[in-house]
Design a protein around this motif. Structure first.
Motif, short mmCIF file in Angstrom:
data_model
loop_
_atom_site.label_atom_id
_atom_site.label_comp_id
_atom_site.label_asym_id
_atom_site.label_seq_id
_atom_site.Cartn_x
_atom_site.Cartn_y
_atom_site.Cartn_z
N GLY A 102 24.99 -0.02 45.07
CA GLY A 102 25.60 1.23 44.62
C GLY A 102 26.72 0.98 43.62
O GLY A 102 26.91 1.74 42.67
N GLY A 103 27.48 -0.12 43.85
CA GLY A 103 28.52 -0.49 42.89
C GLY A 103 27.94 -0.84 41.54
O GLY A 103 28.49 -0.47 40.49
N ILE A 104 26.81 -1.55 41.55
CA ILE A 104 26.13 -1.88 40.29
C ILE A 104 25.62 -0.60 39.63
O ILE A 104 25.65 -0.47 38.40
CB ILE A 104 25.00 -2.89 40.54
CG1 ILE A 104 25.59 -4.24 41.00
CG2 ILE A 104 24.14 -3.08 39.29
CD1 ILE A 104 24.57 -5.22 41.53
N ALA A 105 25.16 0.35 40.44
CA ALA A 105 24.72 1.64 39.88
C ALA A 105 25.88 2.35 39.18
O ALA A 105 25.71 2.92 38.09
CB ALA A 105 24.13 2.51 40.99
N TRP A 106 27.06 2.33 39.80
CA TRP A 106 28.24 2.90 39.15
C TRP A 106 28.51 2.20 37.81
O TRP A 106 28.82 2.85 36.81
CB TRP A 106 29.46 2.75 40.05
CG TRP A 106 29.78 3.93 40.90
CD1 TRP A 106 29.72 4.04 42.26
CD2 TRP A 106 30.25 5.20 40.43
NE1 TRP A 106 30.10 5.28 42.68
CE2 TRP A 106 30.44 6.02 41.58
CE3 TRP A 106 30.53 5.72 39.17
CZ2 TRP A 106 30.90 7.34 41.48
CZ3 TRP A 106 30.98 7.05 39.08
CH2 TRP A 106 31.16 7.83 40.22
N SER A 136 28.92 2.94 49.35
CA SER A 136 29.42 2.18 48.21
C SER A 136 30.58 2.93 47.57
O SER A 136 31.08 3.92 48.10
CB SER A 136 28.28 1.95 47.21
OG SER A 136 28.66 1.04 46.21
N ASP A 137 31.02 2.45 46.42
CA ASP A 137 32.05 3.13 45.65
C ASP A 137 32.13 2.47 44.27
O ASP A 137 31.45 1.48 44.01
CB ASP A 137 33.40 3.07 46.36
CG ASP A 137 34.39 4.14 45.88
OD1 ASP A 137 33.96 5.06 45.15
OD2 ASP A 137 35.59 4.04 46.21
N TRP A 138 33.00 3.02 43.43
CA TRP A 138 33.12 2.51 42.06
C TRP A 138 34.07 1.31 41.96
O TRP A 138 34.21 0.72 40.91
CB TRP A 138 33.59 3.61 41.12
CG TRP A 138 34.94 4.21 41.47
CD1 TRP A 138 35.16 5.27 42.30
CD2 TRP A 138 36.21 3.77 41.01
NE1 TRP A 138 36.51 5.53 42.38
CE2 TRP A 138 37.18 4.62 41.60
CE3 TRP A 138 36.64 2.76 40.15
CZ2 TRP A 138 38.55 4.49 41.37
CZ3 TRP A 138 38.01 2.62 39.93
CH2 TRP A 138 38.95 3.47 40.52
N HIS A 167 25.98 12.08 43.57
CA HIS A 167 25.80 12.38 44.99
C HIS A 167 26.39 11.22 45.79
O HIS A 167 25.77 10.15 45.90
CB HIS A 167 24.32 12.53 45.33
CG HIS A 167 23.59 13.51 44.47
ND1 HIS A 167 23.42 14.84 44.80
CD2 HIS A 167 22.98 13.35 43.26
CE1 HIS A 167 22.74 15.45 43.85
NE2 HIS A 167 22.46 14.57 42.90
N ILE A 168 27.57 11.39 46.32
CA ILE A 168 28.24 10.34 47.08
C ILE A 168 27.77 10.40 48.53
O ILE A 168 27.87 11.45 49.18
CB ILE A 168 29.77 10.50 47.02
CG1 ILE A 168 30.25 10.37 45.57
CG2 ILE A 168 30.47 9.49 47.91
CD1 ILE A 168 31.69 10.77 45.37
N VAL A 169 27.24 9.28 49.03
CA VAL A 169 26.77 9.21 50.41
C VAL A 169 27.63 8.18 51.14
O VAL A 169 27.51 6.98 50.90
CB VAL A 169 25.28 8.83 50.49
CG1 VAL A 169 24.82 8.82 51.95
CG2 VAL A 169 24.43 9.79 49.66
N ALA A 170 28.50 8.66 52.00
CA ALA A 170 29.40 7.80 52.77
C ALA A 170 28.95 7.73 54.22
O ALA A 170 28.06 8.47 54.65
CB ALA A 170 30.83 8.32 52.67
N PHE A 174 33.16 0.28 52.68
CA PHE A 174 33.40 1.37 51.74
C PHE A 174 33.72 2.61 52.57
O PHE A 174 32.83 3.37 52.95
CB PHE A 174 32.18 1.59 50.85
CG PHE A 174 31.88 0.42 49.95
CD1 PHE A 174 32.54 0.27 48.74
CD2 PHE A 174 30.94 -0.53 50.30
CE1 PHE A 174 32.28 -0.81 47.90
CE2 PHE A 174 30.65 -1.61 49.48
CZ PHE A 174 31.33 -1.76 48.27
N THR A 175 34.99 2.81 52.85
CA THR A 175 35.40 3.78 53.86
C THR A 175 35.20 5.21 53.38
O THR A 175 35.26 5.49 52.17
CB THR A 175 36.87 3.58 54.23
OG1 THR A 175 37.70 3.87 53.08
CG2 THR A 175 37.13 2.14 54.69
N PRO A 176 35.00 6.14 54.31
CA PRO A 176 34.85 7.54 53.92
C PRO A 176 36.08 8.10 53.22
O PRO A 176 35.96 8.95 52.34
CB PRO A 176 34.58 8.26 55.25
CG PRO A 176 35.02 7.31 56.31
CD PRO A 176 34.83 5.95 55.76
#
Length: 327
Positions: free
Chosen positions: A131-135, A153-155, A264-267, A274-276
């Motif tokens: 997901g980080g690579i997707a960002w 994930s996250d940025w 679309h952020i999925v936590a 990668f905390t909510p």
């Protein structure tokens, strides 16, 4: 349609750190509809994953496949291997792993799409470091995807995540059983105390004279040691530590404002990596910019690994994106 691993030779690649690579071998697989006949979904794998996202031994079979929420009868799926992840007969180790970041892998994946003649895609989805690579891909090619879906994930990598990656690196560099022992530590971060309590309940293994949590951890360490290369683990751990779309000097708002994708952020409510809280803050920042963004949260006691466990919840989240509506 499912093809085996295919390869793209990328020549004269320069990393952000300044390392020049004469040639990098980029492996990828295609699933579903033939390229050019259907909307395209790019799927980025996690730390110990690979391009085999569906089919025999596919790591995301519950989400991708014929009749699944990402339906291979309706979409073309492209999945790249992170070069050096050890998957494929001619994948070469990355010796200078410290010179590679998530930014560089995103750049390589974008080169791969260009080679395949793909200039726009319907969905860009990845779990964890994927997901980080997707960002990073969206930051470099803001008009690429209609939907950006970072899962668990996250940025950016937080201080907590960077700290855990440092411990992983120390184990990988200093243990006599580096992959085995690093995996033991990592499993504690992928799960939660509540998850272990429900699964094991302090139960005792008479045969091994160990607690069942101990035999389970040792099993996972041995299993990964048998199938995963040390060089691959070092590289993937470095990539996990390096996620940061702001590393090039632009601010978050300057980077995200041009991105056309609905984000679309999925936590996961119990995720320790990668905390909510971090994901909610990302949602708030994107919302302030007037961008299309939605926030979803998987409820689970299983921590970071819940994106590989709670498929019913994940399907409910993904279905409005990939399901009944025509792409």
């Amino acid at each position: 349609m499912e093809k085996g691993i295919q390869h793209i030779q990328i020549s004269s690649f320069l990393t952000r750190s300044g390392l020049h690579c004469d040639t990098i071998n980029l492996g990828y697989q295609l699933f579903g509809c033939s390229l050019g006949t259907a909307p395209i979904v790019v799927v980025n794998h996690a730390l110990t994953g690979n391009s085999q996202v569906t089919g025999e031994s596919g790591w995301w079979n519950e989400a991708i496949g014929e009749g699944k929420v990402i339906d291979t009868c309706r979409y073309t799926i492209i999945a790249f291997n992170v070069p050096g992840n050890g998957y494929g007969y001619n994948d070469q180790p990355i010796d200078n792993y410290q010179d590679f970041t998530a930014y560089d892998i995103a750049k390589l994946f974008l080169y791969g799409l260009e080679f395949l003649g793909v200039d726009s895609i319907y969905g860009l989805i990845g779990g964890s470091v994927g997901g980080g690579i997707a960002w990073e891909m969206a930051a470099q090619r803001p008009l690429l995807a209609a939907h950006l879906i970072p899962v668990a994930s996250d940025w950016k990598s937080t201080d907590w995540l960077i700290a855990n990656c440092l411990i992983q690196e120390q184990i990988l560099n200093n243990s006599s059983r580096p992959v085995h022992d690093a995996r033991l530590h990592a499993m504690l971060c992928y799960r939660t105390p509540q998850s272990f309590k429900e699964k094991f309940g302090r139960s005792w293994n008479e045969t091994e004279s160990l607690y069942n949590i101990e035999t389970w951890l040792l099993h996972h360490g041995k299993k990964l040691q048998q199938r995963f290369q040390l060089s691959a683990y070092k590289l993937m751990n470095k990539l996990l530590q390096s996620i940061n779309i702001e590393a090039g000097g632009l601010s978050f708002s300057e980077i995200v404002t041009p991105i056309k994708a609905h984000v679309h952020i999925v936590a996961i409510d119990s995720d320790l990596f990668f905390t909510p809280d971090e994901n909610r803050e990302t949602y708030r920042l994107i919302k302030q910019l007037g961008k299309e963004v939605s926030y979803h949260e998987i409820n689970s006691i299983h921590g970071h690994d819940a994106f590989l466990i709670e498929f019913d919840q994940l399907e409910t989240i993904l279905k409005p994106i990939f399901g009944t509506n025509e792409p």
